[in-house]
Motif scaffolding. Structure first.
Motif, PDB file in Angstrom:
ATOM      1  N   GLY A  34      -4.390  -2.840 -28.882  1.00  0.00           N
ATOM      2  CA  GLY A  34      -3.488  -2.454 -29.963  1.00  0.00           C
ATOM      3  C   GLY A  34      -4.123  -2.580 -31.329  1.00  0.00           C
ATOM      4  O   GLY A  34      -5.281  -2.937 -31.485  1.00  0.00           O
ATOM      5  N   GLU A  35      -3.328  -2.259 -32.314  1.00  0.00           N
ATOM      6  CA  GLU A  35      -3.790  -2.240 -33.700  1.00  0.00           C
ATOM      7  C   GLU A  35      -3.867  -3.644 -34.260  1.00  0.00           C
ATOM      8  O   GLU A  35      -3.235  -4.544 -33.739  1.00  0.00           O
ATOM      9  CB  GLU A  35      -2.830  -1.377 -34.513  1.00  0.00           C
ATOM     10  N   TRP A  38      -8.443  -1.590 -32.284  1.00  0.00           N
ATOM     11  CA  TRP A  38      -8.260  -1.227 -30.887  1.00  0.00           C
ATOM     12  C   TRP A  38      -9.469  -1.611 -30.052  1.00  0.00           C
ATOM     13  O   TRP A  38     -10.580  -1.192 -30.333  1.00  0.00           O
ATOM     14  CB  TRP A  38      -8.062   0.277 -30.765  1.00  0.00           C
ATOM     15  N   ARG A  63      -1.110  -2.405 -25.302  1.00  0.00           N
ATOM     16  CA  ARG A  63      -0.513  -1.175 -25.813  1.00  0.00           C
ATOM     17  C   ARG A  63      -1.004   0.003 -24.974  1.00  0.00           C
ATOM     18  O   ARG A  63      -2.179   0.065 -24.614  1.00  0.00           O
ATOM     19  CB  ARG A  63      -0.901  -0.947 -27.257  1.00  0.00           C
ATOM     20  N   THR A  65      -0.874   4.326 -24.968  1.00  0.00           N
ATOM     21  CA  THR A  65      -0.580   5.497 -25.767  1.00  0.00           C
ATOM     22  C   THR A  65      -1.024   6.736 -24.998  1.00  0.00           C
ATOM     23  O   THR A  65      -1.983   6.692 -24.229  1.00  0.00           O
ATOM     24  CB  THR A  65      -1.263   5.428 -27.159  1.00  0.00           C
ATOM     25  N   ARG A  86       2.971  12.442 -29.216  1.00  0.00           N
ATOM     26  CA  ARG A  86       2.457  11.146 -28.762  1.00  0.00           C
ATOM     27  C   ARG A  86       3.537  10.407 -27.978  1.00  0.00           C
ATOM     28  O   ARG A  86       4.722  10.658 -28.145  1.00  0.00           O
ATOM     29  CB  ARG A  86       2.093  10.255 -29.955  1.00  0.00           C
ATOM     30  N   ARG A  88       4.059   6.142 -27.048  1.00  0.00           N
ATOM     31  CA  ARG A  88       3.508   4.794 -27.222  1.00  0.00           C
ATOM     32  C   ARG A  88       4.410   3.785 -26.532  1.00  0.00           C
ATOM     33  O   ARG A  88       5.623   3.958 -26.506  1.00  0.00           O
ATOM     34  CB  ARG A  88       3.419   4.451 -28.703  1.00  0.00           C
ATOM     35  N   GLY A  89       3.801   2.717 -26.037  1.00  0.00           N
ATOM     36  CA  GLY A  89       4.587   1.672 -25.403  1.00  0.00           C
ATOM     37  C   GLY A  89       3.774   0.406 -25.240  1.00  0.00           C
ATOM     38  O   GLY A  89       2.568   0.389 -25.493  1.00  0.00           O
ATOM     39  N   TRP A 101       4.006   3.243 -15.903  1.00  0.00           N
ATOM     40  CA  TRP A 101       4.402   3.620 -17.268  1.00  0.00           C
ATOM     41  C   TRP A 101       4.499   5.139 -17.315  1.00  0.00           C
ATOM     42  O   TRP A 101       3.509   5.844 -17.355  1.00  0.00           O
ATOM     43  CB  TRP A 101       3.396   3.113 -18.305  1.00  0.00           C
ATOM     44  N   ASP A 108       5.327  12.351 -33.647  1.00  0.00           N
ATOM     45  CA  ASP A 108       5.259  11.133 -34.467  1.00  0.00           C
ATOM     46  C   ASP A 108       6.219  11.296 -35.641  1.00  0.00           C
ATOM     47  O   ASP A 108       6.292  12.359 -36.251  1.00  0.00           O
ATOM     48  CB  ASP A 108       3.844  10.934 -35.024  1.00  0.00           C
TER      49      ASP A 108
END
Length: 109
Positions: A34-35, A38, A63, A65, A86, A88-89, A101, A108
């Motif tokens: 994740g951010e 990454w 994360r 994506t 996108r 994301r999860g 998933w 976005d």
């Protein structure tokens, strides 16, 4: 000499990526830390049925994506503004287990 070696198995993530309820071929799925920085643990591309599978992933909370790369086969010629699609999860990966998933690509905002 005899040695006992125990190998820790990685986690597996799989699922289907869709757009408006239709499976998407060529979507790219990334799993990472994740951010803001990454660390990517795995990358997969969906097949003609929108399925993907990533194995050997480290356990933990990560994360996920999904998006459409410019060369996605299902999108030639590419409709306008699809680069913004996108999904994301957050996924919790468990060693030796498969986590599903499934994601719907959306713009976005």
């Amino acid at each position: 000499n005899e040695h006992i070696v125990r190998l820790a198995t990685g986690a597996l993530l799989s699922g289907v990526i869709e757009l408006e309820g239709v499976p998407v071929e060529g979507a790219r799925v990334l799993v990472g830390s994740g951010e803001p920085d990454w660390d990517v643990w795995g990358i997969a591309t969906t097949d003609a049925q929108g399925h993907y599978r990533l194995s050997g992933l480290p356990p933990g909370l990560h994360r996920a994506t999904a998006g459409l790369p410019p060369d996605a086969p299902a999108w030639k010629p590419r409709p306008p503004n699809t680069k913004d699609l996108r999904a994301r999860g957050v996924v919790e990966l468990i060693a030796g287990r498969t986590v599903i998933w499934n994601a719907e690509l959306k713009r976005d905002e």
